[in-house]
Write a protein that holds these residues in place. Structure first.
Motif, PDB file in Angstrom:
ATOM      1  N   GLY A 422      -6.120  -0.355   1.395  1.00  0.00           N
ATOM      2  CA  GLY A 422      -4.003   0.230   1.605  1.00  0.00           C
ATOM      3  C   GLY A 422      -3.429   0.207   0.758  1.00  0.00           C
ATOM      4  N   LEU A 423      -2.507   1.061  -0.053  1.00  0.00           N
ATOM      5  CA  LEU A 423      -2.350   1.346  -1.868  1.00  0.00           C
ATOM      6  C   LEU A 423      -1.529   0.733  -2.025  1.00  0.00           C
ATOM      7  N   ARG A 424      -0.486   0.397  -0.859  1.00  0.00           N
ATOM      8  CA  ARG A 424       1.108  -0.156  -1.312  1.00  0.00           C
ATOM      9  C   ARG A 424       0.677  -1.479  -1.040  1.00  0.00           C
ATOM     10  N   ASN A 425      -0.222  -2.032   0.058  1.00  0.00           N
ATOM     11  CA  ASN A 425      -0.609  -3.475   0.244  1.00  0.00           C
ATOM     12  C   ASN A 425      -1.203  -4.123  -1.591  1.00  0.00           C
ATOM     13  N   SER A 426      -2.040  -3.285  -1.628  1.00  0.00           N
ATOM     14  CA  SER A 426      -3.055  -3.827  -2.563  1.00  0.00           C
ATOM     15  C   SER A 426      -1.844  -3.663  -3.983  1.00  0.00           C
ATOM     16  N   VAL A 427      -1.420  -2.015  -3.479  1.00  0.00           N
ATOM     17  CA  VAL A 427      -0.264  -2.226  -5.741  1.00  0.00           C
ATOM     18  C   VAL A 427       0.738  -3.150  -5.404  1.00  0.00           C
ATOM     19  N   GLN A 428       1.159  -3.720  -4.698  1.00  0.00           N
ATOM     20  CA  GLN A 428       2.172  -4.929  -4.587  1.00  0.00           C
ATOM     21  C   GLN A 428       0.888  -6.069  -4.777  1.00  0.00           C
ATOM     22  N   ARG A 429      -0.140  -6.637  -4.361  1.00  0.00           N
ATOM     23  CA  ARG A 429      -1.238  -7.457  -5.042  1.00  0.00           C
ATOM     24  C   ARG A 429      -1.392  -8.129  -6.758  1.00  0.00           C
ATOM     25  N   MET A 430      -1.594  -6.594  -6.499  1.00  0.00           N
ATOM     26  CA  MET A 430      -1.697  -5.839  -8.410  1.00  0.00           C
ATOM     27  C   MET A 430      -0.972  -6.599  -9.128  1.00  0.00           C
ATOM     28  N   GLN A 431       0.517  -6.254  -8.928  1.00  0.00           N
ATOM     29  CA  GLN A 431       1.551  -6.390  -9.868  1.00  0.00           C
ATOM     30  C   GLN A 431       1.450  -7.960  -9.887  1.00  0.00           C
ATOM     31  N   LYS A 432       1.377  -8.440  -8.012  1.00  0.00           N
ATOM     32  CA  LYS A 432       1.608 -10.238  -8.407  1.00  0.00           C
ATOM     33  C   LYS A 432       0.846 -10.961  -9.224  1.00  0.00           C
ATOM     34  N   GLU A 433      -0.381 -10.397  -9.094  1.00  0.00           N
ATOM     35  CA  GLU A 433      -1.589 -11.022 -10.427  1.00  0.00           C
ATOM     36  C   GLU A 433      -1.315 -10.571 -11.433  1.00  0.00           C
ATOM     37  N   GLY A 434      -0.169  -9.777 -12.125  1.00  0.00           N
ATOM     38  CA  GLY A 434       0.369  -9.200 -13.379  1.00  0.00           C
ATOM     39  C   GLY A 434      -0.829  -8.208 -14.270  1.00  0.00           C
ATOM     40  N   ASP A 435      -1.090  -7.784 -13.326  1.00  0.00           N
ATOM     41  CA  ASP A 435      -1.950  -5.868 -13.765  1.00  0.00           C
ATOM     42  C   ASP A 435      -0.606  -5.178 -13.841  1.00  0.00           C
ATOM     43  N   ARG A 436      -1.156  -4.095 -14.742  1.00  0.00           N
ATOM     44  CA  ARG A 436      -0.206  -2.909 -14.952  1.00  0.00           C
ATOM     45  C   ARG A 436      -0.780  -2.448 -14.435  1.00  0.00           C
ATOM     46  N   VAL A 437      -0.218  -1.769 -13.172  1.00  0.00           N
ATOM     47  CA  VAL A 437      -0.388   0.228 -13.236  1.00  0.00           C
ATOM     48  C   VAL A 437       0.521   0.926 -13.424  1.00  0.00           C
ATOM     49  N   PRO A 438      -0.728   2.158 -13.429  1.00  0.00           N
ATOM     50  CA  PRO A 438       0.728   3.495 -14.435  1.00  0.00           C
ATOM     51  C   PRO A 438       0.955   3.575 -13.115  1.00  0.00           C
ATOM     52  N   GLU A 439       1.704   4.494 -14.340  1.00  0.00           N
ATOM     53  CA  GLU A 439       3.780   4.697 -13.803  1.00  0.00           C
ATOM     54  C   GLU A 439       3.840   5.273 -13.243  1.00  0.00           C
ATOM     55  N   TRP A 440       3.135   6.435 -12.570  1.00  0.00           N
ATOM     56  CA  TRP A 440       2.796   7.283 -11.864  1.00  0.00           C
ATOM     57  C   TRP A 440       2.307   6.988 -10.435  1.00  0.00           C
ATOM     58  N   VAL A 441       1.519   6.147 -10.012  1.00  0.00           N
ATOM     59  CA  VAL A 441       1.327   5.133  -9.033  1.00  0.00           C
ATOM     60  C   VAL A 441       2.558   4.491  -8.698  1.00  0.00           C
ATOM     61  N   LEU A 442       3.635   4.221  -9.380  1.00  0.00           N
ATOM     62  CA  LEU A 442       4.696   3.425  -8.286  1.00  0.00           C
ATOM     63  C   LEU A 442       5.952   4.121  -8.407  1.00  0.00           C
ATOM     64  N   SER A 443       6.142   5.616  -8.764  1.00  0.00           N
ATOM     65  CA  SER A 443       6.565   6.454  -8.783  1.00  0.00           C
ATOM     66  C   SER A 443       6.055   7.155  -7.562  1.00  0.00           C
ATOM     67  N   TRP A 444       5.018   7.191  -6.556  1.00  0.00           N
ATOM     68  CA  TRP A 444       4.407   7.641  -6.101  1.00  0.00           C
ATOM     69  C   TRP A 444       4.845   7.272  -4.319  1.00  0.00           C
ATOM     70  N   LEU A 445       4.866   5.722  -4.919  1.00  0.00           N
ATOM     71  CA  LEU A 445       4.884   4.564  -3.336  1.00  0.00           C
ATOM     72  C   LEU A 445       6.249   4.753  -3.300  1.00  0.00           C
ATOM     73  N   GLU A 446       7.624   4.348  -4.602  1.00  0.00           N
ATOM     74  CA  GLU A 446       8.595   4.911  -4.691  1.00  0.00           C
ATOM     75  C   GLU A 446       9.475   5.476  -3.963  1.00  0.00           C
ATOM     76  N   ALA A 447       8.751   7.181  -4.207  1.00  0.00           N
ATOM     77  CA  ALA A 447       9.258   8.694  -3.277  1.00  0.00           C
ATOM     78  C   ALA A 447       8.652   7.796  -1.706  1.00  0.00           C
ATOM     79  N   GLY A 448       7.813   6.958  -0.897  1.00  0.00           N
ATOM     80  CA  GLY A 448       8.110   7.104   0.240  1.00  0.00           C
ATOM     81  C   GLY A 448       6.463   7.055   0.856  1.00  0.00           C
ATOM     82  N   ASN A 449       6.197   7.471   0.016  1.00  0.00           N
ATOM     83  CA  ASN A 449       4.011   7.952  -0.251  1.00  0.00           C
ATOM     84  C   ASN A 449       3.719   6.388   0.731  1.00  0.00           C
TER      85      ASN A 449
END
Length: 813
Positions: A422-449
């Motif tokens: 689960g891409l979106r849920n796992s990224v949210q968990r990573m951010q909640k735990e203080g991990d730095r997610v690469p910007e291109w991954v965040l942009s990809w999710l922000e675009a609705g993917n």
């Protein structure tokens, strides 16, 4: 050869030279020979005599001494385990020599592969020697696991650099699919294209284009994964066994997991790879990640390098009941008995289906569980690291995923795994735990993917530069998963599916556990035969399972035999025989395309086909004697027919040719449960027919089988008429019986082996009948069935069946 000449296809590469006859050099030379190339294998001239050479009175000037290293490597090829060659006789395609006396051989080579020790200075020296002897326009590649291609080419001419690049084979070269191709800024695109074509089409490899960065793609990601596993194992207080239990099949990775894999690779080798990344990296964070683990340094300093020294994270010792495996105790660095690992987290993963299901079950358990925390930590770090490498080690995330699947045998690459959890849920968990997610991954999710991959029509697309891009298909491949996702399933049962391949060709796919043939598959064969006869141009038998088919459902047979329900056993046999006859009599062409383990009933499912297209890695054999039985799904009948056809061919079509030598060969193959070690070796054990053939690319087998069906259809196909088979009769059976008795008296086989072989010989010879008599196919099927039933009733046969089911190994009783 000029750059213009490189417009030729892969078939233009006929002669090759390999420099370096060590493990990788010899393996590469063997696989080039597998592809039909003539190969020169060169190494340095030894500087001293061996004791054996001194006893023979040889000197350093003798050719036998000067060629010793390469000649010894070639001599080992025919005996190596696992086998390096598809056919041991193909060692004759390789000419051993040395770099001093046979340097002129490089001038005749279309492709020169340098595979010497992993030291930049030595590789530079060897490349200088190659340049002095090669013909202009010949391709030169280096096999390196991570040294800089540009650095190696320094000092070479412009023409040399245009024809130079990396072809990183994974070990062992015959079996591992991945080849990473790395170009320098000077490498001609035509050279990259031709190397890709040769590796894919001639060598059967999967190619990814990597950038000239430390350790390229697979070793870069794989090494990082091993390092974080080591660190997290200590941080979470896990044992060696626990770490491997959680990072093997539970994560969709091989049984060797992490620490067992490290022992195989060599702990010192891992430190070398770690050093290479750290020393060539300019990123301080990455340098810290690739610092030498203190635990590894301790083990290496103590000489515990893994398998090559007999001890690493595990060691094998001889016990009272054979060899025993011990594991390292991390607190004392001593060894103790290997301990089983079990927990609800692991059990949940084991029962889940598919790699995606297993990982989701592992991570979806109690988040407070120590095992679940460890699994999440190692997976999370690997995913984030892989995302940070897109554009650095490879241009596409698809190439990174392919490299990990093909080079490390992961079932899912990192981005496929990310989608699975689960891409979106796992990224949210990573951010909640203080991990730095690469910007291109965040942009990809922000675009609705919501995922990195998705199906678009019948093709898979992946995230690339802010939009989905079509994934480049492997050449000449047909994906059954993609066809099913696109709604091309004609019908599906618990054991098999009929799939539309296009062009009015259907494919029957087995998908029972281990693809073992039971009633569900036999019913699907019957249903498919009727469907194809009415609506299709032909049928392909193939699947994308780990193995084509491991045989019949042995558990079902054993249960019926132990309960003494002989009518049920006979019904199963007759159903099997009838299904195979339906395939053989089908009024549309049938082509089988087996791969890997194709044993017992799997072979019997292929033999009714009009043609068999073997992949190179096909392990093909009628092995029923190993469980105390004989082939009874038409295997004996087809073997008897093969002997008759070969006798007729040997007598130039005149009836009355000698059956015995052909019968003897097939009897030995079946009685000794021989299986081929490659598709090419099926001919050597006597089970290949004149119309059958082998192709080099396993992934192309379905496409090739489809073409074969269409060719047969265009030629005006008509099914084979029921034939009368000439048999050796009682005299031929007596010859086989004498051979069995001789083996029994010499102690080579047991009393029960002799019983089985005697029944087999009688069936193959046609029973108690006049020599040379012609019998019907049904007559031989009846003999098969009778012998099979009688053996099922034997206690020792039932013991063999039970032992095989319990251990996966044959019992000799």
């Amino acid at each position: 050869m000029t750059i213009q000449a490189l417009q030729k296809s892969a078939s233009s590469i006929r002669r090759a030279a390999v420099i370096g006859s060590g493990v990788m050099g010899a393996g590469i030379a063997a696989h080039l020979a597998n592809a039909g190339m003539r190969v020169t294998l060169l190494d340095v001239v030894p500087q001293s005599l061996t004791a054996d050479e001194e006893r023979q009175g040889l000197t350093l000037a003798d050719a036998k001494v000067r060629n010793r290293l390469a000649a010894a490597a070639v001599a080992k090829m025919g005996k190596s385990q696992p086998a390096q060659l598809y056919d041991s006789s193909w060692a004759a395609r390789i000419t051993p020599g040395n770099l001093t006396d046979h340097l002129d051989a490089l001038g005749e080579a279309d492709w020169i592969v340098e595979a010497v020790v992993e030291r930049l200075d030595i590789k530079q020296q060897v490349l200088a020697v190659i340049e002095s002897a090669r013909s202009p326009g010949s391709i030169v590649s280096t096999n390196t696991s991570g040294l800089s291609a540009a650095s190696m080419a320094e000092g070479r001419s412009e023409e040399f650099r245009r024809h130079f690049g990396v072809t990183h084979f994974f070990n062992p070269p015959r079996y591992m699919k991945l080849v990473e191709i790395v170009a320098t800024a000077d490498t001609s695109p035509e050279v990259v294209r031709l190397l890709t074509e040769v590796c894919e089409k001639r060598l059967g490899k999967g190619v990814v284009l990597a950038k000239d960065t430390p350790n390229f793609i697979a070793n870069r990601i794989g090494t990082y994964g091993m390092l974080v596993t080591l660190a997290d194992m200590l941080a979470f207080g896990l044992t060696v066994e626990e770490a491997d239990a959680l990072t093997g099949p539970t994560m969709g990775r091989p049984k060797t997991a992490t620490l067992r894999m490290l022992d195989i690779v060599g702990l010192d080798t891992l430190l070398h790879v770690v050093d290479n990344v750290r020393e060539r990296s300019s990123d301080s964070a990455e340098q810290a990640v690739f610092a030498r683990p203190a635990l590894l340094e301790q083990l290496v300093a103590a000489g515990r390098l893994g398998e090559k020294t007999g001890a690493g994270f595990y060691r094998k010792i001889k016990g009272k009941n054979g060899s025993e495996i011990e594991s390292l105790r991390l607190d004392t660095l001593e060894y103790g008995p290997k301990r089983p690992v079990s927990s609800p987290v692991i059990d949940a993963s084991k029962t889940a289906k598919g790699a995606a299901g297993k990982v989701k079950a592992l991570l979806g358990s109690d988040p407070r569980d120590r095992y679940a925390k460890f699994a999440w930590s190692t997976i999370k770090k690997t995913l984030l690291y892989a995302a940070g490498q897109v554009g650095i080690i490879a241009d596409s995330l698809s190439d990174i995923d392919r490299a990990m699947r093909w080079g490390f045998n992961w079932e899912l690459g990192p981005f496929e795994l990310w989608d699975a959890i689960g891409l979106r849920n796992s990224v949210q968990r990573m951010q909640k735990e203080g991990d730095r997610v690469p910007e291109w991954v965040l942009s990809w999710l922000e675009a609705g993917n919501e995922s990195f991959y998705r199906m678009q029509g019948d093709e898979r697309v992946y995230a690339a530069s802010g939009a989905y891009q079509a994934e480049s298909a492997e050449p000449d491949t047909i994906s059954l998963a993609a066809l099913k996702a696109a709604g091309k399933t004609v019908f599906s049962t618990s054991g098999a599916s009929l799939i539309d391949l296009g062009d009015e060709v259907a494919l029957l796919e087995f998908h029972s556990p281990n693809n073992a043939i039971g009633g569900d598959i036999l019913a699907a064969i019957t249903r498919s035969s009727k469907e194809v006869s009415q609506n299709w141009r032909g049928l392909v038998l193939a699947n994308d399972g780990r193995h084509f088919c491991v045989g019949a459902n042995l558990m079902l047979l054993l249960m019926e035999a132990q309960s003494g329900d002989w009518d049920e056993v006979e019904e199963i046999i007759r159903f099997f025989q009838g299904s195979m006859l339906q395939l053989k009599r089908l009024d549309r062409p049938v082509v089988a395309a087996p791969h890997r383990m194709t044993l017992g009933g799997g072979v019997e499912a292929c033999l009714p086909a009009d043609q068999i297209i073997y992949s190179p890695e096909t392990y093909f054999g009628l092995v029923e004697t190993g469980v105390g039985l004989i082939p009874a799904g038409g295997g004996c009948k087809e073997a008897a027919a093969m002997a008759a056809h070969r006798a007729l061919a040997a007598s130039s079509g005149k009836p009355g040719g000698d059956l015995q030598p052909h019968l003897n060969t097939l009897f030995e193959t079946i009685a000794l449960a021989k299986a081929s070690t490659s598709g090419f070796e099926v001919s050597r054990i006597g089970l290949m027919r004149p119309q059958d053939r082998v192709i080099m690319r396993q992934e192309a087998r379905i496409a090739e089988a489809k073409r074969a069906v269409l060719a047969l259809d265009r030629a005006g196909y008509s099914p084979p008429a029921e034939e009368r088979i000439r048999v050796a009769g009682r005299e031929g059976g007596a010859v086989l019986k004498v051979a069995v008795q001789a083996m029994r008296l010499s102690g080579h086989i047991s009393k029960h082996d002799a019983l089985i072989a005697g029944k087999l010989g009688s069936v193959l010879a046609g029973g108690d009948i006049q020599p040379g008599a012609e019998v019907s196919e049904q007559y031989l099927l009846d003999l098969e069935c009778e012998a099979f039933l009688s053996l099922c009733g034997e206690r020792k046969t039932q013991e063999r069946m039970s032992h095989m089911l319990a251990t996966g190994k044959p019992l000799r009783n």
